[in-house]
Write a protein that holds these residues in place. Structure first.
Motif, PDB file in Angstrom:
ATOM      1  N   THR A 152       7.183  -2.836  28.365  1.00 22.28           N
ATOM      2  CA  THR A 152       6.822  -4.504  28.537  1.00 22.28           C
ATOM      3  C   THR A 152       5.305  -4.514  28.182  1.00 22.28           C
ATOM      4  OG1 THR A 152       6.428  -4.342  30.572  1.00 22.28           O
ATOM      5  CG2 THR A 152       8.735  -4.718  30.344  1.00 22.28           C
ATOM      6  N   ILE A 153       5.045  -6.029  28.089  1.00 22.26           N
ATOM      7  CA  ILE A 153       3.804  -6.055  27.547  1.00 22.26           C
ATOM      8  C   ILE A 153       2.895  -5.902  28.853  1.00 22.26           C
ATOM      9  CG2 ILE A 153       2.127  -8.205  27.238  1.00 22.26           C
ATOM     10  CD1 ILE A 153       4.589  -9.470  25.642  1.00 22.26           C
ATOM     11  N   LYS A 154       3.578  -6.018  29.967  1.00 19.78           N
ATOM     12  CA  LYS A 154       2.693  -5.521  31.168  1.00 19.78           C
ATOM     13  C   LYS A 154       2.192  -4.157  30.969  1.00 19.78           C
ATOM     14  CE  LYS A 154       4.427  -4.605  35.470  1.00 19.78           C
ATOM     15  NZ  LYS A 154       5.245  -4.874  36.795  1.00 19.78           N
TER      16      LYS A 154
ATOM     17  N   GLU B 129      -8.151  -8.024  25.044  1.00 19.46           N
ATOM     18  CA  GLU B 129      -7.030  -7.697  25.944  1.00 19.46           C
ATOM     19  C   GLU B 129      -7.475  -8.426  27.411  1.00 19.46           C
ATOM     20  OE1 GLU B 129      -7.719  -5.104  24.068  1.00 19.46           O
ATOM     21  OE2 GLU B 129      -5.904  -5.643  22.875  1.00 19.46           O
TER      22      GLU B 129
ATOM     23  N   HIS C 224      -3.456 -15.427  22.981  1.00 26.69           N
ATOM     24  CA  HIS C 224      -2.441 -14.727  22.234  1.00 26.69           C
ATOM     25  C   HIS C 224      -1.645 -13.843  23.320  1.00 26.69           C
ATOM     26  CE1 HIS C 224      -4.609 -10.851  22.557  1.00 26.69           C
ATOM     27  NE2 HIS C 224      -5.748 -11.604  22.173  1.00 26.69           N
ATOM     28  N   GLN C 225      -0.534 -13.344  22.896  1.00 23.73           N
ATOM     29  CA  GLN C 225       0.332 -12.480  23.708  1.00 23.73           C
ATOM     30  C   GLN C 225      -0.597 -11.294  24.087  1.00 23.73           C
ATOM     31  OE1 GLN C 225       3.739 -10.654  21.985  1.00 23.73           O
ATOM     32  NE2 GLN C 225       5.211 -11.821  23.334  1.00 23.73           N
ATOM     33  N   GLY C 226      -0.166 -10.729  25.260  1.00 25.69           N
ATOM     34  CA  GLY C 226      -0.524  -9.377  25.491  1.00 25.69           C
ATOM     35  C   GLY C 226      -2.243  -9.494  26.210  1.00 25.69           C
TER      36      GLY C 226
ATOM     37  N   THR D 261      -0.881 -21.418  28.447  1.00 28.70           N
ATOM     38  CA  THR D 261       0.730 -21.050  28.241  1.00 28.70           C
ATOM     39  C   THR D 261       1.226 -22.335  27.279  1.00 28.70           C
ATOM     40  OG1 THR D 261       1.102 -22.516  30.050  1.00 28.70           O
ATOM     41  CG2 THR D 261       1.323 -19.996  30.334  1.00 28.70           C
TER      42      THR D 261
ATOM     43  N   LEU E  21       3.355 -19.401  25.355  1.00 22.37           N
ATOM     44  CA  LEU E  21       3.677 -18.276  25.996  1.00 22.37           C
ATOM     45  C   LEU E  21       3.976 -18.057  27.482  1.00 22.37           C
ATOM     46  CD1 LEU E  21       0.175 -16.679  24.758  1.00 22.37           C
ATOM     47  CD2 LEU E  21       2.228 -16.075  23.975  1.00 22.37           C
ATOM     48  N   LYS E  22       4.770 -17.136  27.946  1.00 25.76           N
ATOM     49  CA  LYS E  22       5.222 -17.372  29.237  1.00 25.76           C
ATOM     50  C   LYS E  22       4.303 -16.564  30.298  1.00 25.76           C
ATOM     51  CE  LYS E  22       9.957 -17.213  31.499  1.00 25.76           C
ATOM     52  NZ  LYS E  22       9.292 -17.317  32.667  1.00 25.76           N
TER      53      LYS E  22
ATOM     54  N   ASP F  67       4.265 -12.958  28.791  1.00 21.69           N
ATOM     55  CA  ASP F  67       3.428 -12.659  27.687  1.00 21.69           C
ATOM     56  C   ASP F  67       1.931 -12.499  27.815  1.00 21.69           C
ATOM     57  OD1 ASP F  67       5.663 -13.017  25.885  1.00 21.69           O
ATOM     58  OD2 ASP F  67       5.728 -15.056  26.501  1.00 21.69           O
ATOM     59  N   ILE F  68       1.632 -13.223  28.849  1.00 26.12           N
ATOM     60  CA  ILE F  68       0.002 -13.390  29.201  1.00 26.12           C
ATOM     61  C   ILE F  68      -0.023 -13.511  30.919  1.00 26.12           C
ATOM     62  CG2 ILE F  68       0.314 -15.982  29.091  1.00 26.12           C
ATOM     63  CD1 ILE F  68      -2.469 -15.853  27.766  1.00 26.12           C
TER      64      ILE F  68
END
Ligand SMILES: NC(=O)c1ccc[n+]([C@@H]2O[C@H](COP(=O)([O-])OP(=O)(O)OC[C@H]3O[C@@H](n4cnc5c(N)ncnc54)[C@H](O)[C@@H]3O)[C@@H](O)[C@H]2O)c1
Length: 437
Positions: A2-4, A91, A124-126, A149, A153-154, A158-159
């Motif tokens: 996952t992104i996390k 990041e 951005h995502q991540g 958001t 993005l969620k 995502d963020i």
């Protein structure tokens, strides 16, 4: 993955890049600590002077070590820029911009709003966005998250968003950014996990709280606690004056109690970017809920009145000499709001100076940490402290108790001293040319 999980891994192997927005008293030390922890760090500023200084490895914050900054810059671990587009490549974003009050005493959110507006096109995502500026409870979730958001993005997927208050105490020789425990709260539980994983790589001890709002409240409670206790001891100083007792003797004796008591000391008022301001952020938020934060209001009133009280005492000193403040020459010893730092924001010494000038006194100041100040549109320089110069003043008022000051010279060459900080008695001096707050 996952992104996390990807982010957490990028923290553990220091592949993540970090941006710190606002390179002031809070942001520059944080940027340095993140770079020392192994991250590639970019400081984003609006002040081109600060950008140039950082990029030349030149330090301008007392709590940062000159050699450390220089080395991190020459090794390419830390640099500064005016360009927000760098955010598309990082990041982590830590926001450490000012949160002052406006002219009517309400929160002035323009710096946070402007930082969020400028970064929005590059979100951005991540990424983890962590707010460190002191602010009212709800800012992270009500102001920051909706903007992060907006592009779909969620949050928590995502963020990631968190609040982690900075607790730096400028000039403190023991506690600094890295070894002061850091409270962290996330917008969601996954946001908190991501934020904790980042901070644990930079700060010695990280304390998790249940939400971003809880983390916002922790900071406001800490600083409100200080403002109220300073208000109490400032009122005690007035009470002791009425009753003819020595406030310093009372506080110092009370402080010998080994439990259930913590000493606070009186002075000419509150200063700095935190204690006089932060409680008003909480009181402001509560007004939306029809609740008046009564302790905060009272402490704000008492602390805000202290410069006036100091003036009343000075008038009394001159009256006892059958003289007036008008036409007198007064020196203020110390312009910074507290000992051993160069910060004059909200400093009560500035208020004392303005009030004395209004009464017709000629006022100079001496401060080894503050070579000059701006009052309205002109600059005022600190005097050089010499015996001849000291002899010129009718009264010397100790407004800050810097260690660097040669108090023996002050004692030997001043006719009269009004010590609002107990600086001289701390040195063991009890001469009869000294009047204490
Ligand atoms: N100074 C302290 O002792 C202290 C301690 C704890 C918390 N805080 C809190 O931390 C926050 C920052 O305080 P500080 O003392 O570091 O302030 P500061 O004024 O020293 O630094 C803030 C920096 O942000 C820059 N800035 C302003 N708007 C910007 C923007 N849109 N983009 C990029 N940079 C921008 C300013 O040029 C400045 O260099 C405040 O909320 C304050 O209450 C301060």
């Amino acid at each position: 993955m996952t992104i996390k999980e990807q982010l957490i891994e990028m923290f553990s192997n220091r592949q993540a890049k970090v941006a710190v927005i606002g390179l002031g008293y809070v942001g520059l030390p944080l940027a340095v600590e993140a770079a020392k922890a192994g991250y590639q760090v970019i400081g984003i500023e609006v002040d081109s002077n600060k950008v140039n200084l950082v990029n030349q490895g030149k330090n301008y914050i007392g709590d940062v070590k000159d050699e450390e900054l220089n080395q991190l810059v020459s090794n390419g671990k830390l640099r500064a820029t005016l360009d927000y587009s760098e955010i598309q490549n990082v990041e982590v974003v830590a926001i450490t911009v000012p949160t002052p009050l406006n002219k009517t005493g309400d929160p002035d959110m323009q710096f946070i709003v402007s930082a969020l507006d400028k970064m929005e096109p590059f979100v951005h995502q991540g990424m983890l966005v962590t707010l460190e500026s002191t602010t009212y409870p709800g800012t992270t979730n009500e102001l920051m998250v909706p903007q992060l958001t907006r592009n779909g993005l969620k949050i928590g997927v995502d963020i990631f968003a968190s609040f982690s208050p900075e607790r730096v105490d400028p000039g403190n020789p023991i506690y600094h950014t890295q070894n002061t425990p850091k409270v962290v709260g996330g917008s969601t539980s996954d946001c908190c996990e991501v934020a904790i994983s980042f901070y644990q790589t930079v700060i010695q001890n990280v304390v998790r709280v249940s939400s971003a709002t809880a983390a916002e409240m922790v900071k406001l409670y800490e600083n409100t606690f200080r403002a109220i206790n300073i208000g109490l001891v400032n009122e005690l100083a007035i009470i002791c004056d009425v009753l003819g007792t020595d406030v310093w003797e009372i506080v110092n004796a009370a402080a010998t109690k080994p439990f259930g008591f913590m000493p606070f000391y009186p002075g000419p008022g509150l200063g700095g970017h935190c204690i006089p301001i932060d409680p008003s952020y909480l009181a402001w938020k509560l007004r939306f809920h029809n609740y008046r934060a009564k302790f905060i209001e009272l402490a704000t009133e008492i602390n805000g009145h202290m410069p006036e009280y100091v003036i009343q005492r000075i008038i009394r000193i001159f009256n006892n000499l059958q003289r007036s403040v008008k036409g007198s020459k007064i020196l203020l010893m110390g312009m910074a709001y507290k000992a051993d730092i160069d910060d004059v924001r909200e400093s009560p010494a500035l208020d004392v100076m303005i009030l004395l000038k209004k009464l017709g006194a000629t006022v100079d100041y001496y401060d080894p940490h503050v070579p000059s100040i701006r009052e309205e549109n002109h600059s005022i320089q600190s005097i050089a402290l010499t015996s001849d110069k000291l002899n010129e003043y009718d009264l010397v008022v100790i407004t800050t108790d810097h260690k660097k000051v040669d108090y023996q010279l002050v004692i030997d060459h001043s006719k009269l001293i009004f010590d609002t900080r107990n600086a001289l008695q701390k040195l063991g001096y009890k001469g009869n040319n000294v009047i204490k707050l």
